[in-house]
Design an enzyme around this catalytic site. Structure first.
Site, short mmCIF file in Angstrom:
data_model
loop_
_atom_site.label_atom_id
_atom_site.label_comp_id
_atom_site.label_asym_id
_atom_site.label_seq_id
_atom_site.Cartn_x
_atom_site.Cartn_y
_atom_site.Cartn_z
N THR A 184 53.88 32.24 -25.88
CA THR A 184 53.37 32.77 -27.15
C THR A 184 52.47 31.69 -27.76
OG1 THR A 184 55.24 31.79 -28.34
CG2 THR A 184 55.49 34.08 -27.58
N HIS A 210 59.76 25.37 -18.14
CA HIS A 210 59.91 24.15 -18.95
C HIS A 210 61.19 23.45 -18.53
CE1 HIS A 210 59.21 21.59 -22.43
NE2 HIS A 210 60.51 21.66 -22.66
N ARG A 228 38.27 23.63 -26.87
CA ARG A 228 39.47 24.27 -26.28
C ARG A 228 39.23 25.75 -26.12
NH1 ARG A 228 43.92 21.78 -25.47
NH2 ARG A 228 44.29 19.71 -26.36
N GLU A 260 53.10 29.85 -30.18
CA GLU A 260 53.85 28.64 -30.52
C GLU A 260 54.38 27.98 -29.23
OE1 GLU A 260 57.04 29.43 -33.25
OE2 GLU A 260 57.73 27.32 -33.19
N ASP A 316 56.26 26.50 -26.24
CA ASP A 316 57.64 26.52 -25.68
C ASP A 316 58.62 27.32 -26.54
OD1 ASP A 316 57.24 23.08 -24.61
OD2 ASP A 316 56.73 24.96 -23.61
N LEU A 374 47.37 25.85 -25.40
CA LEU A 374 46.52 27.04 -25.35
C LEU A 374 46.23 27.57 -26.75
CD1 LEU A 374 48.40 28.51 -22.32
CD2 LEU A 374 46.01 27.75 -22.32
C1 GRF Z 1 57.51 20.62 -13.90
O1 GRF Z 1 58.62 19.78 -14.18
C2 GRF Z 1 57.35 21.63 -15.01
O2 GRF Z 1 58.56 22.07 -15.58
C3 GRF Z 1 56.58 20.82 -16.03
O3 GRF Z 1 55.64 20.08 -15.26
C4 GRF Z 1 56.21 19.84 -13.97
C5 GRF Z 1 55.22 20.35 -12.95
O4 GRF Z 1 55.56 19.85 -11.73
N1 GRF Z 1 55.94 21.68 -16.98
P1 GRF Z 1 54.73 20.41 -10.43
O5 GRF Z 1 53.26 20.17 -10.71
O6 GRF Z 1 55.04 21.88 -10.31
O7 GRF Z 1 55.27 19.62 -9.29
#
Ligand code: GRF
Length: 192
Positions: free
Chosen positions: A141, A109, A67, A143, A145, A95
């Protein structure tokens, strides 16, 4: 010219929303350029960006021993562009500090954080019994989300909703809220 790096792993509908809102447009004095970077050579967003004449940078995570090694290569690919902003839009990687200690990024998110962190957030929202779900843009960050919340908006969960109908409204909201938040941050930066 001001660059905005967008990290993605999937279909790239949020990447495309950012391209349509910002690429080649002006914010203040600056012309904005979107630089898409993905960890997956087969990401659908590569073709979406290409339809707008934009080639994506691919840093294939399967080619790295660890990673940390992948994160170091990703940081290098980002820093090469000296971006004003780094946006994670459906970037499906956990990450390490190799990344979070070097790169200030924001993340999209699909829930009302701090509720429903991590994967499957839309389904968890839908099945929660709550009357609303929503979308959050936050700072990245170490952590997952958990960084400072920059923007949020709600999506009602109606009695006759299915997971699919609710998901469609969440995604439509993402395609509005993320570009709005990025423009606001770029304007703040331009104002100095
Ligand atoms: C979105 O719902 C985002 O919030 C989540 O993954 C999805 C990505 O969709 N983290 P796209 O690839 O932008 O269509």
């Amino acid at each position: 010219m001001t660059k905005v790096v967008v990290l993605f792993s999937g279909k790239g509908s949020n990447l495309e929303a950012l391209i349509e809102r910002l690429h080649g447009k002006r914010v203040g004095e600056d012309e904005i350029r979107i630089v898409p970077i993905t960890n997956r050579p087969d990401a659908g967003g590569i073709e979406r960006a290409r339809r707008h004449g934009i080639e994506s940078v691919v840093v294939d995570h399967t080619l790295f021993e660890s990673r940390e090694a992948f994160d170091a290569a990703l940081v290098q690919a980002i820093e090469r562009h000296d971006p004003a902003l780094v946006v994670m839009a459906g970037f499906m990687r956990i990450l390490t500090p190799v990344f979070t200690s070097r790169i200030d990024a924001i993340n999209l998110h699909p829930s009302l954080l701090p509720l429903f962190k991590g994967a499957d957030a839309i389904r968890k929202s839908f099945e929660s019994g709550m009357k609303v779900g929503g979308v959050t843009v936050h700072r990245v960050t170490r952590e997952l989300d958990s960084g400072e919340i920059l923007a949020q908006a709600c999506v009602p969960i109606d009695a006759n909703d299915t997971l699919e109908s609710f998901t469609k409204r969440v995604q439509a909201l993402e395609h509005r809220l993320l570009p709005e938040t990025v423009v606001a941050l770029l304007k703040e930066r331009a104002a100095g």
